[in-house]
Write an enzyme that holds these catalytic residues in place. Structure first.
Site, PDB file in Angstrom:
ATOM      1  N   GLU A  89      15.645 106.804 -66.292  1.00  0.00           N
ATOM      2  CA  GLU A  89      16.459 105.862 -67.069  1.00  0.00           C
ATOM      3  C   GLU A  89      16.992 106.556 -68.321  1.00  0.00           C
ATOM      4  O   GLU A  89      16.220 107.138 -69.076  1.00  0.00           O
ATOM      5  CB  GLU A  89      15.594 104.686 -67.534  1.00  0.00           C
ATOM      6  CG  GLU A  89      15.460 103.573 -66.549  1.00  0.00           C
ATOM      7  CD  GLU A  89      14.742 102.370 -67.164  1.00  0.00           C
ATOM      8  OE1 GLU A  89      13.585 102.523 -67.588  1.00  0.00           O
ATOM      9  OE2 GLU A  89      15.334 101.279 -67.193  1.00  0.00           O
ATOM     10  N   GLU A 116       8.942  92.697 -64.296  1.00  0.00           N
ATOM     11  CA  GLU A 116      10.353  93.088 -64.432  1.00  0.00           C
ATOM     12  C   GLU A 116      10.348  94.473 -65.047  1.00  0.00           C
ATOM     13  O   GLU A 116      10.143  94.630 -66.247  1.00  0.00           O
ATOM     14  CB  GLU A 116      11.101  92.091 -65.331  1.00  0.00           C
ATOM     15  CG  GLU A 116      11.202  90.688 -64.776  1.00  0.00           C
ATOM     16  CD  GLU A 116      12.151  90.596 -63.580  1.00  0.00           C
ATOM     17  OE1 GLU A 116      12.900  91.559 -63.314  1.00  0.00           O
ATOM     18  OE2 GLU A 116      12.124  89.561 -62.902  1.00  0.00           O
ATOM     19  N   CYS A 155      17.921  97.485 -68.761  1.00  0.00           N
ATOM     20  CA  CYS A 155      17.353  97.855 -67.460  1.00  0.00           C
ATOM     21  C   CYS A 155      18.428  97.790 -66.371  1.00  0.00           C
ATOM     22  O   CYS A 155      18.315  98.445 -65.337  1.00  0.00           O
ATOM     23  CB  CYS A 155      16.216  96.913 -67.103  1.00  0.00           C
ATOM     24  SG  CYS A 155      16.700  95.194 -67.221  1.00  0.00           S
ATOM     25  N   LYS A 209       3.135  88.473 -76.285  1.00  0.00           N
ATOM     26  CA  LYS A 209       3.094  89.665 -77.145  1.00  0.00           C
ATOM     27  C   LYS A 209       4.453  90.347 -77.107  1.00  0.00           C
ATOM     28  O   LYS A 209       4.819  90.974 -76.121  1.00  0.00           O
ATOM     29  CB  LYS A 209       2.019  90.652 -76.650  1.00  0.00           C
ATOM     30  CG  LYS A 209       1.707  91.712 -77.684  1.00  0.00           C
ATOM     31  CD  LYS A 209       1.359  93.044 -77.119  1.00  0.00           C
ATOM     32  CE  LYS A 209       2.524  93.831 -76.627  1.00  0.00           C
ATOM     33  NZ  LYS A 209       3.526  94.212 -77.634  1.00  0.00           N
TER      34      LYS A 209
HETATM   35  P1  NAD Z   1       7.402  99.502 -72.564  1.00  0.00           P
HETATM   36  O1  NAD Z   1       6.852  99.438 -71.189  1.00  0.00           O
HETATM   37  O2  NAD Z   1       7.077 100.688 -73.393  1.00  0.00           O
HETATM   38  O3  NAD Z   1       6.904  98.257 -73.415  1.00  0.00           O
HETATM   39  C1  NAD Z   1       7.112  96.932 -72.992  1.00  0.00           C
HETATM   40  C2  NAD Z   1       6.097  96.040 -73.642  1.00  0.00           C
HETATM   41  O4  NAD Z   1       4.802  96.426 -73.185  1.00  0.00           O
HETATM   42  C3  NAD Z   1       6.040  96.133 -75.166  1.00  0.00           C
HETATM   43  O5  NAD Z   1       5.744  94.870 -75.689  1.00  0.00           O
HETATM   44  C4  NAD Z   1       4.886  97.084 -75.407  1.00  0.00           C
HETATM   45  O6  NAD Z   1       4.262  96.907 -76.646  1.00  0.00           O
HETATM   46  C5  NAD Z   1       3.954  96.672 -74.293  1.00  0.00           C
HETATM   47  N1  NAD Z   1       2.982  97.678 -73.907  1.00  0.00           N
HETATM   48  C6  NAD Z   1       3.112  99.032 -73.921  1.00  0.00           C
HETATM   49  N2  NAD Z   1       1.974  99.596 -73.477  1.00  0.00           N
HETATM   50  C7  NAD Z   1       1.120  98.592 -73.178  1.00  0.00           C
HETATM   51  C8  NAD Z   1      -0.205  98.538 -72.676  1.00  0.00           C
HETATM   52  N3  NAD Z   1      -0.892  99.642 -72.390  1.00  0.00           N
HETATM   53  N4  NAD Z   1      -0.764  97.330 -72.479  1.00  0.00           N
HETATM   54  C9  NAD Z   1      -0.083  96.196 -72.758  1.00  0.00           C
HETATM   55  N5  NAD Z   1       1.171  96.181 -73.235  1.00  0.00           N
HETATM   56  C10 NAD Z   1       1.764  97.373 -73.443  1.00  0.00           C
HETATM   57  O7  NAD Z   1       8.952  99.277 -72.430  1.00  0.00           O
HETATM   58  P2  NAD Z   1      10.047  99.229 -73.587  1.00  0.00           P
HETATM   59  O8  NAD Z   1      10.329 100.623 -74.025  1.00  0.00           O
HETATM   60  O9  NAD Z   1       9.670  98.229 -74.634  1.00  0.00           O
HETATM   61  O10 NAD Z   1      11.288  98.618 -72.802  1.00  0.00           O
HETATM   62  C11 NAD Z   1      12.121  99.383 -72.037  1.00  0.00           C
HETATM   63  C12 NAD Z   1      11.752  99.265 -70.567  1.00  0.00           C
HETATM   64  O11 NAD Z   1      11.798  97.901 -70.180  1.00  0.00           O
HETATM   65  C13 NAD Z   1      12.739  99.979 -69.667  1.00  0.00           C
HETATM   66  O12 NAD Z   1      12.049 100.648 -68.650  1.00  0.00           O
HETATM   67  C14 NAD Z   1      13.569  98.844 -69.098  1.00  0.00           C
HETATM   68  O13 NAD Z   1      14.179  99.134 -67.878  1.00  0.00           O
HETATM   69  C15 NAD Z   1      12.562  97.755 -68.984  1.00  0.00           C
HETATM   70  N6  NAD Z   1      13.215  96.436 -68.930  1.00  0.00           N
HETATM   71  C16 NAD Z   1      13.226  95.780 -67.745  1.00  0.00           C
HETATM   72  C17 NAD Z   1      13.854  94.554 -67.646  1.00  0.00           C
HETATM   73  C18 NAD Z   1      13.879  93.818 -66.342  1.00  0.00           C
HETATM   74  O14 NAD Z   1      14.158  92.619 -66.358  1.00  0.00           O
HETATM   75  N7  NAD Z   1      13.617  94.450 -65.217  1.00  0.00           N
HETATM   76  C19 NAD Z   1      14.460  93.982 -68.767  1.00  0.00           C
HETATM   77  C20 NAD Z   1      14.434  94.687 -69.972  1.00  0.00           C
HETATM   78  C21 NAD Z   1      13.790  95.918 -70.038  1.00  0.00           C
END
Ligand code: NAD
Length: 491
Positions: free
Chosen positions: A395, A264, A298, A188
């Site tokens: 962040e 992650e 991130c 997803k």
């Molecule tokens: P997010 O947590 O809002 O969303 C990530 C994914 O989860 C999206 O596909 C979103 O649709 C899905 N999602 C959201 N709520 C959900 C739920 N209740 N159930 C299932 N899926 C759900 O994060 P974002 O805004 O898309 O990305 C930014 C974040 O990702 C930052 O915190 C960043 O640090 C982190 N990130 C981490 C890494 C790593 O490797 N550690 C890499 C890239 C981004």
């Protein structure tokens, strides 16, 4: 307008992009006929509409993955490796379209989008090589009365959830090891940037991935679609990249059927510049650690601690370089900073900068969101950012460099570790003993020593503390999709 990218070329790549769900080897509309808009963050205009899955579509995808699992697990490793190499080559053949699509839906400058296509494809090559190296063991029991065979098997159907900031690479980093290990999956992608992953589905199909082995489900109602799938126990693994609050919620859901998890999550990286560092190198490193992906990473340096004896020179050099970066649409010539992914993200950056200024920080560069269309925030340098500023612990996810002076090594190590996150930290010093001492003491899964980037498919990427569980890439990345089975043989 770029000399190379015309409006016609943009429209052509959007018109050719797959926009339906990819389930069981076929392209399908969402069962309820719903669609969601994909927006160009540099203009705020709708680029196209994509099928918006309901929970029933999610079930179809998981059932397809379940049905395909048994057969796929027995596919010879060499064949799985060949499929991954086909996909690697196809990504390179189609890199112009993939990069442009990514820039249009996410906003990053085209040169960075090309960089991500390369990086993303490398995961397929890396895991193609790993697929044929899954090893086991043979051991004599200490009593001599038995033999132990150690065998590695695929975990089973996996749910993969990815964020918007690296729309292609965060997907290949999961699909690569899943395919190499013999796991089927339902992926997803983030609803803000689904086009890159749907374009990848097309490539995987052509590369020879059997029907049902990889399924791509886009939805605007992530929780409603994925929660029942996670709680069903049909999937045996969840690999998630995204924010810590969502990761925490998903871990709770996984607890019910005791799923294997890879998480992650968020970061709050510090970048430390000691007085003995090569200052130009430290500035280059800070540019990379801060400005890659316009700060929407991130791994972005969220706090920059500079020894008080060199902070003035450092901040001048950094502000000069950041101030020279052209801001604009990612497709335009020489643009180095694209828009934030949406208005919410842009407003959050503005809010954190305002809060830091109210807390006593001084603005050296930027500091105000850009007016006009699109969600732009300019490169910003703040100095004297105090502990009480929210950006010390939250962040930023934008092109904002917060500088704070320090005097003592012990003090700065305490500051680096003063966060619940532990993904990466960067240290700049020319003193080898200090480099090793500090690298060992900072609490993070990764450390950049005299370098501002750590992402590499051949290295184990991941965090500690609330930045996550498990590692992606390196020689351990495939372990996340393998179970160890021990077979005891009586003698
Ligand atoms: P997010 O947590 O809002 O969303 C990530 C994914 O989860 C999206 O596909 C979103 O649709 C899905 N999602 C959201 N709520 C959900 C739920 N209740 N159930 C299932 N899926 C759900 O994060 P974002 O805004 O898309 O990305 C930014 C974040 O990702 C930052 O915190 C960043 O640090 C982190 N990130 C981490 C890494 C790593 O490797 N550690 C890499 C890239 C981004």
């Amino acid at each position: 307008m770029s000399a190379l990218i015309t409006a016609d070329r943009e429209q052509a790549v959007i018109a050719a992009a797959p926009t339906r769900l990819y389930i069981d080897g076929e392209w399908r509309d969402a069962r309820e006929g719903r669609t969601l808009d994909v927006v160009d963050p540099s203009t705020g205009q709708v680029l196209t509409k994509v099928a918006d899955a309901s929970p029933e579509d999610g079930w179809d995808a998981l059932k397809a993955a379940e049905a395909a699992q048994k057969g796929f697990a027995t596919m010879p490793p060499r064949q799985r490796a060949d499929i991954l190499m086909n996909a690697f080559r196809l990504m390179h053949e189609r890199k112009d379209d993939l990069a442009l699509l990514m820039t249009l839906e996410m906003g990053k400058p085209l040169a960075e989008a090309y960089g991500e296509v390369n990086y993303a494809a490398e995961f397929f090559r890396h895991f193609a090589e790993e697929a044929t190296r899954i090893s086991g063991g043979y051991q004599t029991a200490p009593t001599g009365s038995a033999r132990f065979l150690i065998h590695r098997q695929p975990v089973g159907p996996s749910i993969l959830i990815t964020p918007w900031n690296f729309p292609l690479a965060m997907g290949t980093r999961k699909i690569g090891p899943a395919l190499a290990a013999g796991c089927t999956s339902v992926l997803k992608p983030a609803e803000l940037t689904p086009l890159s992953m749907l374009a990848l589905a097309d490539i995987l199909h052509e590369a020879g991935v059997p029907a049902g082995v990889v399924n791509i489900v886009v939805t605007s109602t992530a929780g409603e679609v994925t929660e029942p799938l996670i709680r069903s126990g049909i999937a045996r693994k969840l690999s998630f990249t995204g924010s810590t609050p969502v990761g925490r919620k998903l871990l709770e859901q996984c607890a019910e059927k005791v799923l294997r998890t890879s998480m992650e999550l968020g970061g709050n990286a510090a970048l430390v510049v000691f007085e003995d560092a090569d200052l130009d190198r430290a500035v280059e490193g800070a540019m990379l650690a801060k400005m890659r992906n316009s700060g929407e990473a991130c791994t972005a340096a969220n706090r920059i601690f500079v020894h008080s004896s060199v902070i003035e020179e450092f901040s001048q050099k950094l502000a000069e370089k950041m101030g020279a970066m052209k801001v604009g649409r990612g497709v335009d010539d020489d643009v180095k900073v694209g828009p934030m992914v949406d208005s919410r993200q842009r407003d959050k950056v503005a809010e954190l900068v305002d809060d830091a200024v109210r807390s006593g920080a001084e603005v050296i560069l930027g500091g105000e969101p850009a007016a006009g269309e699109g969600y732009f925030y300019p490169p910003t340098v703040l100095s004297g950012v105090p502990r009480r500023a929210r950006m010390w612990s939250e962040e930023i996810f934008g092109p904002v460099a917060p500088l704070t002076p320090f005097d003592e090594e012990d003090q700065v190590i305490d500051w680096v570790n003063d966060t619940e996150y532990g993904l990466v930290n960067y240290v700049f010093t020319n003193d080898l003993t200090r480099a090793v001492r500090v690298a060992e003491q900072v609490e993070s899964g990764m450390v950049g020593l005299n370098q501002g980037a750590v992402s590499n498919p051949a290295a184990p990427f991941g965090g500690i503390k609330e930045s996550g569980l498990g590692r992606e890439g390196g020689d351990v990345g495939i372990d996340e999709f393998l179970e160890t089975k021990y077979i005891g043989i009586a003698m």
